[in-house]
Design a protein around this motif. Sequence first.
Motif: not given
Length: 561
Positions: A73-76, A124-125, A140-151
Amino acid sequence: MGNCCSDEAGHAGGAHPVGSAAAKAASAASAAADRFLRSRGAGASTQIEYNMLQLSISASNLGDQEYFPKINPMVVVYSKRKDGPLEEIGRSEVILNSLNPSWTTKISVQYQFEVLQPLVFQIFDINQQFHDVNEKMLKLEEQEFLGEATCLLSEVITKQNRLLSLKLGVSEHNLPNPSKFGELTVQAEESAGSKAIMEMIFHCSDLEIKDLLTKSDPFLLISRISDSGMPIPICKTEENPLIIECFNFSSNGKHDLVGKIVKSVAELENMFHRQNGENFFVPASNAHECHSKEVLKSQLYVEKYVESNRHTFLDYISAGCQLNFMVGVDFTASNGNPRLPDSLHYIDPSGRPNVYQKAILEIGDVLQHYDPAKRFPSWGFGARPIDGPVSHCFNLNGSTYQPEVDGIQGIMSAYISALRNVSLAGPTLFGQLISTAMAIASQSLTDNQQKYFILLIVTDGVVTDFQETIDAIIKASDFPISIIVIGVGGADFKEMEFLDPNKGEKLESSTGRVASRDMIQFAPMKDVHVSGMSTIQSLLAEIPGQFMTYMRTREIQTVSI
């Protein structure tokens, strides 16, 4: 030297002489110098706290063995401006084979009280084939999206320990069982520089005499160099290079530049330790010699340099101090018949807010996140309730005893209801309204509550109870409250500038007393601040400084508020 802006602990938000200033500085000269500072973008009473935050991010239960047996995992992190696209502000490193990553990379973000700051976190994975690629270069479009959070950033900093946990959402990306894809935790820490404060005393030697027949009256202006290269006058020092300009005071406001120096804070500290002076210079008068300068024999010395840490606005907020929103709405007849489209109080069937609603919504949207209860006292003034005399402070919700409503929507509903149940009258009086709000702030002190109040008054005209209003303001300056006055409509609000110490003269009560601090501002809503901010943002930007002035001058520590 005198009138050099500083931000000393215990005197925040005010103007302090720095250096061996002449004791006979006249109030007229001080006011003229202040006007000069404001013309350069700062007032002697200006204090804006912009805190740089470092976000630490971790996640847990990112997947399960069925869908993601191994993930990297990596977070953006993105910011989202109003009605704008996502803007990436940073990304973490990649952690190999972890469903519960704790990233070491910290994401920097500048906290700005006056605006909402939505943040978006996407995980992203990272595909194995890209593990040798620098994180910043990954597509990022070449990676697997794992989830999103907002605040909102304000949601983080108002939490205890500035730590917020968020559920990750993935349903919009058509992944199965979104409830299984874990949580994200974000924690905010202030950078060390946000808490640092430097106190310096300067003196000069061999200054050039600008006045042939009178004594020279020098003062210093300290500015920092912004990212755009423009000098911005400041009231606190920063690590960026500083421009120190020496002017000879003139009562007409056209002060003569004696000379200038460009130094970092570290260089100024070295000057203090070495006790050596630095020569002033003046830029070349020839435009083609932009890098040329004339070095003068005049010198600047640093007599004192003390560095210390202080509590910041965010320290108080995260320790539990709440900001409570209060509203006062002008119901005088000059607003026009609310049933007609040309009225400032007209409720548009399409849902488009009128100017009163717009002012309340814009300020309320920011302030509501600093009050967990979201119970907002709301009043009207200048109207005649059914079967009653004209009232200059009535509860907007129609209640006899309780002025509080639930949330911003509660204010909107009470406002619309009041328009149906009162007759617009007059005149425009602020005194009773301010005194009523001050009584609530006073009671919070008696009850030892951790609260600071912001009263918004929206009006379409000039007050007629000048002295009563001034008396109420000066009394209120001793309590934990700030007042924002917004003028709406096309009236000439020139006479209202007496409410803003940055534009008018010092307020004096009927007993000869002056305000203990700057805690009221006025601006017509149609104006745009010189910085390019909206009227609302420029008014809100002053609140942290006014808050800190109250806390520091009363020596209220975060552990005891």
